[in-house]
Design a protein around this motif. Structure first.
Motif, PDB file in Angstrom:
ATOM      1  N   ASP A 119       0.827  -1.205   0.000  1.00 44.47           N
ATOM      2  CA  ASP A 119       0.000   0.000   0.000  1.00 44.47           C
ATOM      3  C   ASP A 119       0.862   1.256   0.000  1.00 44.47           C
ATOM      4  OD1 ASP A 119      -2.289  -1.481  -0.014  1.00 44.47           O
ATOM      5  OD2 ASP A 119      -2.818  -1.122   2.079  1.00 44.47           O
ATOM      6  N   ALA A 120       1.945   1.237   0.799  1.00 44.56           N
ATOM      7  CA  ALA A 120       2.823   2.402   0.870  1.00 44.56           C
ATOM      8  C   ALA A 120       3.466   2.687  -0.482  1.00 44.56           C
ATOM      9  CB  ALA A 120       3.888   2.182   1.934  1.00 44.56           C
ATOM     10  N   LEU A 121       3.868   1.645  -1.186  1.00 44.15           N
ATOM     11  CA  LEU A 121       4.451   1.834  -2.517  1.00 44.15           C
ATOM     12  C   LEU A 121       3.394   2.308  -3.507  1.00 44.15           C
ATOM     13  CD1 LEU A 121       6.875  -1.239  -2.905  1.00 44.15           C
ATOM     14  CD2 LEU A 121       7.464   1.157  -2.473  1.00 44.15           C
ATOM     15  N   MET A 122       2.182   1.762  -3.376  1.00 45.50           N
ATOM     16  CA  MET A 122       1.111   2.144  -4.298  1.00 45.50           C
ATOM     17  C   MET A 122       0.771   3.633  -4.200  1.00 45.50           C
ATOM     18  SD  MET A 122       0.097  -0.517  -6.093  1.00 45.50           S
ATOM     19  CE  MET A 122      -1.573  -0.201  -6.606  1.00 45.50           C
ATOM     20  N   LEU A 123       0.928   4.211  -2.999  1.00 47.62           N
ATOM     21  CA  LEU A 123       0.638   5.624  -2.827  1.00 47.62           C
ATOM     22  C   LEU A 123       1.589   6.512  -3.626  1.00 47.62           C
ATOM     23  CD1 LEU A 123      -0.212   5.830   0.983  1.00 47.62           C
ATOM     24  CD2 LEU A 123      -1.771   6.261  -0.923  1.00 47.62           C
ATOM     25  N   ASN A 124       2.703   5.955  -4.068  1.00 47.25           N
ATOM     26  CA  ASN A 124       3.673   6.723  -4.853  1.00 47.25           C
ATOM     27  C   ASN A 124       3.585   6.445  -6.352  1.00 47.25           C
ATOM     28  OD1 ASN A 124       5.154   8.159  -2.716  1.00 47.25           O
ATOM     29  ND2 ASN A 124       5.687   6.108  -2.032  1.00 47.25           N
ATOM     30  N   LEU A 125       2.583   5.670  -6.760  1.00 39.45           N
ATOM     31  CA  LEU A 125       2.426   5.386  -8.184  1.00 39.45           C
ATOM     32  C   LEU A 125       1.907   6.606  -8.923  1.00 39.45           C
ATOM     33  CD1 LEU A 125       0.874   1.824  -8.440  1.00 39.45           C
ATOM     34  CD2 LEU A 125       2.864   2.649  -9.707  1.00 39.45           C
ATOM     35  N   ALA A 165      -6.412  11.174  -0.132  1.00 44.81           N
ATOM     36  CA  ALA A 165      -7.345  10.947  -1.232  1.00 44.81           C
ATOM     37  C   ALA A 165      -7.028  11.816  -2.445  1.00 44.81           C
ATOM     38  CB  ALA A 165      -8.779  11.214  -0.767  1.00 44.81           C
ATOM     39  N   THR A 166      -6.613  13.047  -2.228  1.00 46.60           N
ATOM     40  CA  THR A 166      -6.310  13.941  -3.350  1.00 46.60           C
ATOM     41  C   THR A 166      -4.909  13.737  -3.899  1.00 46.60           C
ATOM     42  OG1 THR A 166      -5.600  15.651  -1.801  1.00 46.60           O
ATOM     43  CG2 THR A 166      -7.883  15.759  -2.601  1.00 46.60           C
ATOM     44  N   GLY A 167      -4.044  13.064  -3.128  1.00 42.70           N
ATOM     45  CA  GLY A 167      -2.662  12.876  -3.558  1.00 42.70           C
ATOM     46  C   GLY A 167      -1.705  13.881  -2.960  1.00 42.70           C
ATOM     47  N   HIS A 168      -2.188  14.757  -2.073  1.00 44.26           N
ATOM     48  CA  HIS A 168      -1.290  15.707  -1.416  1.00 44.26           C
ATOM     49  C   HIS A 168      -0.399  15.011  -0.385  1.00 44.26           C
ATOM     50  CE1 HIS A 168      -4.230  18.518  -3.147  1.00 44.26           C
ATOM     51  NE2 HIS A 168      -3.291  19.436  -3.040  1.00 44.26           N
ATOM     52  N   PHE A 169      -0.923  13.952   0.234  1.00 43.67           N
ATOM     53  CA  PHE A 169      -0.138  13.122   1.155  1.00 43.67           C
ATOM     54  C   PHE A 169      -0.071  11.714   0.581  1.00 43.67           C
ATOM     55  CE2 PHE A 169      -1.433  15.444   5.375  1.00 43.67           C
ATOM     56  CZ  PHE A 169      -0.793  16.584   4.935  1.00 43.67           C
ATOM     57  N   PRO A 170       0.999  10.991   0.806  1.00 52.63           N
ATOM     58  CA  PRO A 170       2.258  11.433   1.389  1.00 52.63           C
ATOM     59  C   PRO A 170       3.091  12.188   0.365  1.00 52.63           C
ATOM     60  CG  PRO A 170       2.419   9.128   0.780  1.00 52.63           C
ATOM     61  CD  PRO A 170       1.003   9.541   0.495  1.00 52.63           C
ATOM     62  N   GLY A 171       4.028  12.988   0.852  1.00 55.98           N
ATOM     63  CA  GLY A 171       4.959  13.672  -0.030  1.00 55.98           C
ATOM     64  C   GLY A 171       4.974  15.177   0.120  1.00 55.98           C
ATOM     65  N   HIS A 172       3.850  15.751   0.600  1.00 55.79           N
ATOM     66  CA  HIS A 172       3.802  17.210   0.716  1.00 55.79           C
ATOM     67  C   HIS A 172       3.343  17.633   2.111  1.00 55.79           C
ATOM     68  CE1 HIS A 172       4.510  17.760  -3.579  1.00 55.79           C
ATOM     69  NE2 HIS A 172       3.675  16.751  -3.774  1.00 55.79           N
ATOM     70  N   GLU A 173       3.647  16.810   3.102  1.00 58.88           N
ATOM     71  CA  GLU A 173       3.217  17.111   4.461  1.00 58.88           C
ATOM     72  C   GLU A 173       3.806  18.416   4.981  1.00 58.88           C
ATOM     73  OE1 GLU A 173       3.349  12.671   3.844  1.00 58.88           O
ATOM     74  OE2 GLU A 173       4.602  14.396   3.368  1.00 58.88           O
ATOM     75  N   GLU A 174       5.028  18.727   4.545  1.00 56.91           N
ATOM     76  CA  GLU A 174       5.696  19.919   5.063  1.00 56.91           C
ATOM     77  C   GLU A 174       5.036  21.206   4.577  1.00 56.91           C
ATOM     78  OE1 GLU A 174       7.237  19.323   1.005  1.00 56.91           O
ATOM     79  OE2 GLU A 174       6.838  17.989   2.691  1.00 56.91           O
ATOM     80  N   GLU A 175       4.152  21.119   3.576  1.00 53.90           N
ATOM     81  CA  GLU A 175       3.488  22.309   3.059  1.00 53.90           C
ATOM     82  C   GLU A 175       2.201  22.635   3.815  1.00 53.90           C
ATOM     83  OE1 GLU A 175       2.877  21.786  -1.112  1.00 53.90           O
ATOM     84  OE2 GLU A 175       4.960  21.232  -1.486  1.00 53.90           O
TER      85      GLU A 175
END
Length: 431
Positions: free
Chosen positions: A107-113, A215-225
Protein backbone atom coordinates in the motif's frame (compact mmCIF):
# COMPACT_ATOMS: atom_id res chain seq x y z
CA UNK A 1 2.86 10.22 10.74
CA UNK A 2 1.26 6.91 9.71
CA UNK A 3 -1.24 7.28 6.88
CA UNK A 4 -4.55 5.43 6.70
CA UNK A 5 -4.18 2.25 4.65
CA UNK A 6 -5.50 2.23 1.11
CA UNK A 7 -7.75 -0.69 1.99
CA UNK A 8 -9.77 1.49 4.36
CA UNK A 9 -10.20 4.66 2.35
CA UNK A 10 -9.31 3.97 -1.25
CA UNK A 11 -8.15 1.64 -3.98
CA UNK A 12 -4.83 1.38 -5.84
CA UNK A 13 -4.14 4.44 -7.98
CA UNK A 14 -3.62 2.17 -10.97
CA UNK A 15 -5.21 -1.26 -10.92
CA UNK A 16 -2.70 -3.99 -10.14
CA UNK A 17 -3.89 -5.88 -13.20
CA UNK A 18 -2.98 -2.86 -15.34
CA UNK A 19 0.45 -2.63 -13.71
CA UNK A 20 1.15 -6.34 -14.19
CA UNK A 21 0.04 -6.26 -17.82
CA UNK A 22 1.65 -2.90 -18.72
CA UNK A 23 4.89 -2.62 -16.72
CA UNK A 24 6.63 -0.70 -19.52
CA UNK A 25 3.88 1.95 -19.60
CA UNK A 26 4.05 2.37 -15.83
CA UNK A 27 7.85 2.38 -15.83
CA UNK A 28 7.85 5.15 -18.45
CA UNK A 29 5.40 7.23 -16.38
CA UNK A 30 7.66 6.81 -13.34
CA UNK A 31 10.64 8.02 -15.36
CA UNK A 32 8.78 10.85 -17.12
CA UNK A 33 7.36 12.18 -13.86
CA UNK A 34 10.70 11.86 -12.10
CA UNK A 35 9.23 9.70 -9.33
CA UNK A 36 11.44 7.79 -6.89
CA UNK A 37 9.68 4.43 -7.06
CA UNK A 38 11.11 0.94 -7.60
CA UNK A 39 8.50 -0.79 -9.75
CA UNK A 40 10.32 -4.12 -9.56
CA UNK A 41 10.08 -4.02 -5.76
CA UNK A 42 6.37 -3.23 -6.02
CA UNK A 43 5.73 -6.12 -8.41
CA UNK A 44 7.73 -8.49 -6.22
CA UNK A 45 5.69 -7.48 -3.18
CA UNK A 46 2.52 -7.94 -5.20
CA UNK A 47 3.61 -11.48 -6.05
CA UNK A 48 4.40 -12.25 -2.41
CA UNK A 49 1.03 -10.88 -1.29
CA UNK A 50 -0.81 -13.02 -3.83
CA UNK A 51 1.14 -16.10 -2.75
CA UNK A 52 0.35 -15.48 0.91
CA UNK A 53 -3.34 -14.91 0.13
CA UNK A 54 -3.43 -18.22 -1.71
CA UNK A 55 -1.79 -19.93 1.27
CA UNK A 56 -4.27 -18.38 3.72
CA UNK A 57 -7.19 -19.55 1.56
CA UNK A 58 -5.74 -23.06 1.43
CA UNK A 59 -5.21 -23.20 5.20
CA UNK A 60 -8.77 -22.03 5.80
CA UNK A 61 -10.03 -24.70 3.40
CA UNK A 62 -8.07 -27.36 5.30
CA UNK A 63 -9.40 -26.13 8.66
CA UNK A 64 -12.99 -26.22 7.36
CA UNK A 65 -12.39 -29.71 6.07
CA UNK A 66 -11.18 -30.82 9.51
CA UNK A 67 -14.18 -29.15 11.17
CA UNK A 68 -16.51 -31.02 8.82
CA UNK A 69 -14.65 -34.27 9.58
CA UNK A 70 -15.17 -33.91 13.32
CA UNK A 71 -18.85 -34.68 12.92
CA UNK A 72 -18.22 -38.17 11.56
CA UNK A 73 -14.84 -38.90 13.23
CA UNK A 74 -14.56 -41.59 15.88
CA UNK A 75 -13.44 -40.68 19.40
CA UNK A 76 -10.04 -42.20 18.61
CA UNK A 77 -9.59 -39.97 15.51
CA UNK A 78 -10.60 -36.69 17.12
CA UNK A 79 -7.39 -35.94 19.11
CA UNK A 80 -5.32 -36.12 15.92
CA UNK A 81 -7.81 -33.93 14.08
CA UNK A 82 -7.74 -31.44 16.98
CA UNK A 83 -3.97 -31.32 16.91
CA UNK A 84 -3.99 -30.81 13.15
CA UNK A 85 -6.56 -28.01 13.46
CA UNK A 86 -4.44 -26.32 16.13
CA UNK A 87 -1.33 -26.52 13.95
CA UNK A 88 -3.23 -25.10 10.98
CA UNK A 89 -4.57 -22.29 13.18
CA UNK A 90 -1.07 -21.38 14.31
CA UNK A 91 0.26 -21.39 10.74
CA UNK A 92 -2.73 -19.34 9.57
CA UNK A 93 -2.05 -16.69 12.22
CA UNK A 94 1.61 -16.57 11.20
CA UNK A 95 0.82 -16.26 7.49
CA UNK A 96 -1.87 -13.63 8.13
CA UNK A 97 0.62 -11.54 10.13
CA UNK A 98 3.11 -11.72 7.29
CA UNK A 99 0.35 -10.92 4.79
CA UNK A 100 -0.71 -7.84 6.76
CA UNK A 101 2.87 -6.57 6.89
CA UNK A 102 3.46 -7.09 3.18
CA UNK A 103 0.07 -5.61 2.31
CA UNK A 104 0.96 -2.48 4.29
CA UNK A 105 4.31 -2.24 2.49
CA UNK A 106 2.56 -2.69 -0.87
CA UNK A 107 0.00 0.00 0.00
CA UNK A 108 2.82 2.40 0.87
CA UNK A 109 4.45 1.83 -2.52
CA UNK A 110 1.11 2.14 -4.30
CA UNK A 111 0.64 5.62 -2.83
CA UNK A 112 3.67 6.72 -4.85
CA UNK A 113 2.43 5.39 -8.18
CA UNK A 114 2.05 8.15 -10.77
CA UNK A 115 -0.86 8.57 -13.11
CA UNK A 116 -0.11 8.00 -16.79
CA UNK A 117 0.37 11.44 -18.45
CA UNK A 118 -1.22 12.23 -21.79
CA UNK A 119 0.86 11.88 -24.94
CA UNK A 120 0.86 15.64 -25.60
CA UNK A 121 2.61 16.55 -22.35
CA UNK A 122 6.19 17.82 -22.79
CA UNK A 123 8.56 15.28 -21.27
CA UNK A 124 10.96 16.79 -18.77
CA UNK A 125 11.84 16.75 -15.06
CA UNK A 126 10.69 20.26 -14.10
CA UNK A 127 8.98 23.51 -15.08
CA UNK A 128 11.82 24.51 -17.38
CA UNK A 129 10.35 22.04 -19.89
CA UNK A 130 6.91 23.67 -19.85
CA UNK A 131 5.65 25.07 -23.16
CA UNK A 132 3.74 28.29 -23.81
CA UNK A 133 0.60 27.29 -25.73
CA UNK A 134 -0.67 30.80 -26.46
CA UNK A 135 -0.55 34.36 -25.20
CA UNK A 136 -3.67 36.48 -24.77
CA UNK A 137 -3.72 40.26 -24.46
CA UNK A 138 -0.91 42.77 -24.73
CA UNK A 139 1.11 43.86 -21.69
CA UNK A 140 0.43 47.55 -21.03
CA UNK A 141 2.91 50.16 -22.19
CA UNK A 142 3.34 52.88 -19.60
CA UNK A 143 4.66 56.36 -20.39
CA UNK A 144 5.83 56.55 -16.78
CA UNK A 145 7.83 54.33 -14.43
CA UNK A 146 5.26 51.78 -13.20
CA UNK A 147 5.07 50.99 -9.50
CA UNK A 148 4.85 47.53 -8.04
CA UNK A 149 1.70 46.53 -6.15
CA UNK A 150 3.27 47.19 -2.73
CA UNK A 151 4.10 50.77 -3.65
CA UNK A 152 0.57 51.27 -4.98
CA UNK A 153 -0.91 49.83 -1.79
CA UNK A 154 1.22 51.99 0.46
CA UNK A 155 0.59 55.11 -1.60
CA UNK A 156 -3.19 54.63 -1.31
CA UNK A 157 -3.22 53.31 2.29
CA UNK A 158 -4.93 50.08 1.19
CA UNK A 159 -3.23 47.72 3.66
CA UNK A 160 -1.14 47.37 6.81
CA UNK A 161 1.51 45.07 5.41
CA UNK A 162 4.11 46.14 7.94
CA UNK A 163 2.03 46.18 11.11
CA UNK A 164 0.48 42.76 10.50
CA UNK A 165 3.87 41.06 10.63
CA UNK A 166 4.02 42.00 14.33
CA UNK A 167 0.88 39.94 14.81
CA UNK A 168 1.24 37.04 12.37
CA UNK A 169 4.80 37.08 11.07
CA UNK A 170 6.03 37.22 7.49
CA UNK A 171 3.99 36.27 4.41
CA UNK A 172 0.78 37.61 5.91
CA UNK A 173 -1.35 40.54 4.81
CA UNK A 174 -4.04 42.86 6.10
CA UNK A 175 -6.07 44.72 3.48
CA UNK A 176 -8.24 47.70 4.34
CA UNK A 177 -10.56 50.25 2.81
CA UNK A 178 -11.30 50.02 -0.88
CA UNK A 179 -8.84 47.19 -1.52
CA UNK A 180 -10.49 45.02 1.14
CA UNK A 181 -13.85 45.72 -0.51
CA UNK A 182 -12.37 44.87 -3.91
CA UNK A 183 -11.12 41.49 -2.67
CA UNK A 184 -14.60 40.58 -1.45
CA UNK A 185 -16.27 41.96 -4.56
CA UNK A 186 -13.92 39.98 -6.82
CA UNK A 187 -14.77 36.70 -5.14
CA UNK A 188 -18.51 37.36 -5.17
CA UNK A 189 -18.33 38.39 -8.83
CA UNK A 190 -16.42 35.19 -9.75
CA UNK A 191 -18.89 33.06 -7.79
CA UNK A 192 -21.76 34.58 -9.74
CA UNK A 193 -20.00 33.95 -13.04
CA UNK A 194 -19.41 30.27 -12.23
CA UNK A 195 -22.99 29.90 -11.00
CA UNK A 196 -24.11 31.11 -14.43
CA UNK A 197 -22.00 28.29 -15.90
CA UNK A 198 -23.88 25.65 -13.88
CA UNK A 199 -21.48 25.25 -10.97
CA UNK A 200 -22.97 24.82 -7.49
CA UNK A 201 -21.32 27.16 -5.01
CA UNK A 202 -19.87 25.30 -2.03
CA UNK A 203 -18.32 26.94 1.02
CA UNK A 204 -15.98 24.32 2.45
CA UNK A 205 -13.78 24.27 5.55
CA UNK A 206 -10.02 24.50 5.47
CA UNK A 207 -9.82 21.82 8.17
CA UNK A 208 -9.51 18.25 6.92
CA UNK A 209 -8.47 14.87 8.25
CA UNK A 210 -5.30 13.18 6.95
CA UNK A 211 -7.19 10.71 4.76
CA UNK A 212 -8.67 13.61 2.75
CA UNK A 213 -5.13 14.72 1.87
CA UNK A 214 -4.24 11.13 0.96
CA UNK A 215 -7.35 10.95 -1.23
CA UNK A 216 -6.31 13.94 -3.35
CA UNK A 217 -2.66 12.88 -3.56
CA UNK A 218 -1.29 15.71 -1.42
CA UNK A 219 -0.14 13.12 1.16
CA UNK A 220 2.26 11.43 1.39
CA UNK A 221 4.96 13.67 -0.03
CA UNK A 222 3.80 17.21 0.72
CA UNK A 223 3.22 17.11 4.46
CA UNK A 224 5.70 19.92 5.06
CA UNK A 225 3.49 22.31 3.06
CA UNK A 226 0.47 21.90 5.35
CA UNK A 227 -0.15 23.26 8.83
CA UNK A 228 -0.75 20.38 11.25
CA UNK A 229 -3.10 20.75 14.22
CA UNK A 230 -1.73 17.82 16.20
CA UNK A 231 -4.15 17.91 19.12
CA UNK A 232 -7.11 17.27 16.82
CA UNK A 233 -5.24 15.32 14.11
CA UNK A 234 -6.36 17.80 11.49
CA UNK A 235 -4.55 19.73 8.79
CA UNK A 236 -5.26 23.10 7.18
CA UNK A 237 -5.90 22.66 3.46
CA UNK A 238 -4.30 24.74 0.73
CA UNK A 239 -7.22 24.25 -1.66
CA UNK A 240 -10.94 23.47 -1.54
CA UNK A 241 -10.22 20.47 -3.77
CA UNK A 242 -9.25 18.49 -0.66
CA UNK A 243 -12.70 18.79 0.94
CA UNK A 244 -14.58 18.48 -2.35
CA UNK A 245 -12.83 15.25 -3.37
CA UNK A 246 -13.78 13.48 -0.14
CA UNK A 247 -17.40 14.67 0.00
CA UNK A 248 -18.58 11.59 -1.94
CA UNK A 249 -16.06 9.03 -0.67
CA UNK A 250 -17.53 5.54 -0.65
CA UNK A 251 -20.64 6.53 -2.61
CA UNK A 252 -21.80 5.09 -5.91
CA UNK A 253 -23.12 8.00 -7.98
CA UNK A 254 -25.90 7.20 -10.44
CA UNK A 255 -25.23 8.12 -14.08
CA UNK A 256 -28.01 10.72 -14.21
CA UNK A 257 -26.33 12.69 -11.38
CA UNK A 258 -23.17 13.26 -13.44
CA UNK A 259 -21.44 15.54 -14.03
CA UNK A 260 -21.16 17.08 -10.58
CA UNK A 261 -19.96 20.68 -10.83
CA UNK A 262 -18.74 22.46 -7.72
CA UNK A 263 -17.35 25.94 -7.18
CA UNK A 264 -15.62 25.53 -3.83
CA UNK A 265 -14.86 28.68 -1.86
CA UNK A 266 -12.65 28.45 1.21
CA UNK A 267 -9.88 30.02 3.22
CA UNK A 268 -6.62 28.29 2.34
CA UNK A 269 -3.34 27.86 4.18
CA UNK A 270 0.14 26.96 2.96
CA UNK A 271 3.38 26.93 4.90
CA UNK A 272 5.31 27.73 1.69
CA UNK A 273 8.02 25.30 2.75
CA UNK A 274 11.07 25.56 0.52
CA UNK A 275 10.25 29.08 -0.66
CA UNK A 276 12.56 30.96 1.72
CA UNK A 277 13.68 34.22 0.16
CA UNK A 278 11.22 33.98 -2.76
CA UNK A 279 8.42 36.54 -3.15
CA UNK A 280 8.72 37.73 0.44
CA UNK A 281 7.59 41.23 -0.54
CA UNK A 282 3.90 41.81 -1.02
CA UNK A 283 0.99 39.56 -1.90
CA UNK A 284 2.34 36.97 -4.34
CA UNK A 285 3.18 34.25 -1.82
CA UNK A 286 1.32 34.35 1.50
CA UNK A 287 0.44 31.78 4.15
CA UNK A 288 -3.32 32.44 4.22
CA UNK A 289 -5.48 33.31 1.24
CA UNK A 290 -8.92 32.78 -0.29
CA UNK A 291 -9.61 30.59 -3.26
CA UNK A 292 -12.54 29.80 -5.51
CA UNK A 293 -11.90 26.35 -7.00
CA UNK A 294 -13.69 24.79 -9.96
CA UNK A 295 -14.19 21.06 -9.41
CA UNK A 296 -15.74 18.40 -11.66
CA UNK A 297 -16.72 14.77 -11.16
CA UNK A 298 -17.66 13.13 -14.47
CA UNK A 299 -17.90 9.71 -16.10
CA UNK A 300 -14.64 7.91 -16.85
CA UNK A 301 -14.56 8.76 -20.52
CA UNK A 302 -11.41 10.37 -21.88
CA UNK A 303 -13.32 12.51 -24.39
CA UNK A 304 -15.78 13.71 -21.73
CA UNK A 305 -13.06 14.69 -19.27
CA UNK A 306 -11.15 16.41 -22.09
CA UNK A 307 -14.24 18.53 -22.76
CA UNK A 308 -14.45 19.49 -19.11
CA UNK A 309 -10.76 20.32 -19.00
CA UNK A 310 -11.31 22.74 -21.89
CA UNK A 311 -14.37 24.19 -20.12
CA UNK A 312 -12.54 24.77 -16.84
CA UNK A 313 -9.68 26.43 -18.68
CA UNK A 314 -12.12 28.58 -20.67
CA UNK A 315 -13.85 29.71 -17.46
CA UNK A 316 -10.57 30.89 -15.96
CA UNK A 317 -9.67 32.68 -19.18
CA UNK A 318 -13.11 34.31 -19.27
CA UNK A 319 -12.51 35.82 -15.85
CA UNK A 320 -9.03 37.06 -16.74
CA UNK A 321 -10.29 38.63 -19.96
CA UNK A 322 -13.05 40.42 -18.05
CA UNK A 323 -10.41 41.63 -15.59
CA UNK A 324 -8.42 42.87 -18.61
CA UNK A 325 -5.26 41.09 -17.46
CA UNK A 326 -2.82 39.81 -20.12
CA UNK A 327 -1.93 36.16 -19.66
CA UNK A 328 -0.37 33.11 -21.23
CA UNK A 329 -1.46 29.46 -21.15
CA UNK A 330 1.17 26.86 -20.30
CA UNK A 331 1.31 23.14 -21.12
CA UNK A 332 2.96 21.62 -18.06
CA UNK A 333 5.72 19.08 -18.44
CA UNK A 334 5.48 15.57 -17.04
CA UNK A 335 7.87 16.46 -14.21
CA UNK A 336 6.01 19.64 -13.25
CA UNK A 337 2.41 18.44 -13.41
CA UNK A 338 2.43 16.37 -10.24
CA UNK A 339 2.14 12.71 -9.36
CA UNK A 340 -1.44 11.93 -10.30
CA UNK A 341 -2.21 14.32 -13.12
CA UNK A 342 -3.01 13.25 -16.65
CA UNK A 343 -2.77 16.79 -17.97
CA UNK A 344 -2.10 20.21 -16.47
CA UNK A 345 -2.37 23.68 -17.97
CA UNK A 346 -1.21 26.65 -15.94
CA UNK A 347 -2.28 30.20 -16.64
CA UNK A 348 0.29 32.88 -15.93
CA UNK A 349 -0.75 36.53 -15.63
CA UNK A 350 1.45 39.46 -16.60
CA UNK A 351 3.09 41.29 -13.69
CA UNK A 352 4.60 44.59 -14.95
CA UNK A 353 6.93 45.16 -11.99
CA UNK A 354 8.56 41.78 -12.59
CA UNK A 355 8.50 42.05 -16.36
CA UNK A 356 7.19 38.51 -16.65
CA UNK A 357 4.17 36.26 -16.30
CA UNK A 358 3.39 34.59 -12.95
CA UNK A 359 1.08 31.64 -12.28
CA UNK A 360 -2.42 32.54 -11.12
CA UNK A 361 -4.37 29.43 -12.23
CA UNK A 362 -3.76 25.70 -12.61
CA UNK A 363 -6.11 23.40 -14.55
CA UNK A 364 -5.73 19.66 -13.94
CA UNK A 365 -7.26 16.44 -15.25
CA UNK A 366 -6.58 13.38 -13.09
CA UNK A 367 -8.69 10.73 -14.87
CA UNK A 368 -9.47 8.02 -12.27
CA UNK A 369 -6.18 8.30 -10.34
CA UNK A 370 -7.66 10.50 -7.64
CA UNK A 371 -11.00 8.69 -7.69
CA UNK A 372 -9.28 5.40 -6.90
CA UNK A 373 -7.56 6.95 -3.89
CA UNK A 374 -10.82 8.54 -2.72
CA UNK A 375 -13.06 5.60 -3.71
CA UNK A 376 -15.29 7.77 -5.91
CA UNK A 377 -17.46 5.63 -8.19
CA UNK A 378 -20.43 5.81 -10.51
CA UNK A 379 -22.89 3.31 -12.00
CA UNK A 380 -23.09 3.34 -15.78
CA UNK A 381 -26.07 2.55 -18.03
CA UNK A 382 -25.30 -1.15 -17.87
CA UNK A 383 -25.30 -1.00 -14.05
CA UNK A 384 -21.55 -1.54 -13.93
CA UNK A 385 -19.75 0.31 -11.13
CA UNK A 386 -16.72 2.27 -12.31
CA UNK A 387 -14.36 4.92 -10.97
CA UNK A 388 -15.15 8.49 -12.01
CA UNK A 389 -12.83 11.09 -13.49
CA UNK A 390 -12.00 14.23 -11.49
CA UNK A 391 -10.80 17.65 -12.64
CA UNK A 392 -10.06 20.95 -10.95
CA UNK A 393 -9.00 24.47 -11.81
CA UNK A 394 -8.60 27.75 -10.00
CA UNK A 395 -11.26 30.33 -10.73
CA UNK A 396 -9.69 33.06 -8.59
CA UNK A 397 -7.19 33.10 -5.73
CA UNK A 398 -6.77 36.23 -3.65
CA UNK A 399 -4.67 38.15 -2.83
CA UNK A 400 -2.44 36.85 -5.65
CA UNK A 401 -4.85 38.00 -8.36
CA UNK A 402 -4.67 41.53 -6.91
CA UNK A 403 -1.02 41.79 -7.95
CA UNK A 404 -1.56 41.77 -11.75
CA UNK A 405 -4.90 43.55 -11.34
CA UNK A 406 -3.39 46.55 -9.54
CA UNK A 407 -0.20 46.72 -11.55
CA UNK A 408 -1.69 46.38 -15.04
CA UNK A 409 -4.35 49.05 -14.40
CA UNK A 410 -2.28 51.63 -12.54
CA UNK A 411 -2.08 55.26 -13.57
CA UNK A 412 0.76 57.76 -13.23
CA UNK A 413 -0.81 59.47 -10.21
CA UNK A 414 -1.06 56.16 -8.34
CA UNK A 415 -4.75 55.60 -8.91
CA UNK A 416 -5.93 52.25 -10.28
CA UNK A 417 -8.53 52.12 -13.01
CA UNK A 418 -11.01 49.30 -12.54
CA UNK A 419 -11.91 46.94 -15.39
CA UNK A 420 -15.37 47.64 -16.76
CA UNK A 421 -16.67 44.35 -15.35
CA UNK A 422 -15.90 45.49 -11.79
CA UNK A 423 -16.95 49.13 -11.99
CA UNK A 424 -20.64 48.49 -11.13
CA UNK A 425 -19.59 46.47 -8.08
CA UNK A 426 -17.25 49.17 -6.80
CA UNK A 427 -19.40 52.15 -7.74
CA UNK A 428 -17.02 53.90 -10.09
CA UNK A 429 -14.20 53.81 -12.60
CA UNK A 430 -11.35 53.91 -10.08
CA UNK A 431 -10.44 51.90 -7.04
Amino acid sequence: MPFPPIARYARPMLSLNFIRENPYVVRKAIADKNVALDLDALLQLDGEVRTLKTRVDELRRQKNEISDGFRTASPEERPALGARAKAIGAETAEVETSLAEKNAALDALMLNLPGIPWDGAPVGPDESFNIVVRTEGEPPRFDFEPRDHVALIEMNDWADLGRITQVSGSRTYCLKGRLALLEQALMFWAQQRLSEQGFALMTVPALARPHAFVATGHFPGHEEEAYHIQQDELYLAGTGEIALTSLHTGEIIEAEKLPILYAGYSPCFRREAGSAGRDVRGLLRVHQFYKLEQYVICEDDEAVSAEWHAKLLANAEMLLKDLEIPYQVIEASTGDMGLGKYRMNDIESWVPSLGKYRETHSCSTLHDWQARRANLRWRDGERKVRFVHTLNNTALASPRILVPLLENHQMEDGRVRLPKALQPLMGGEFL
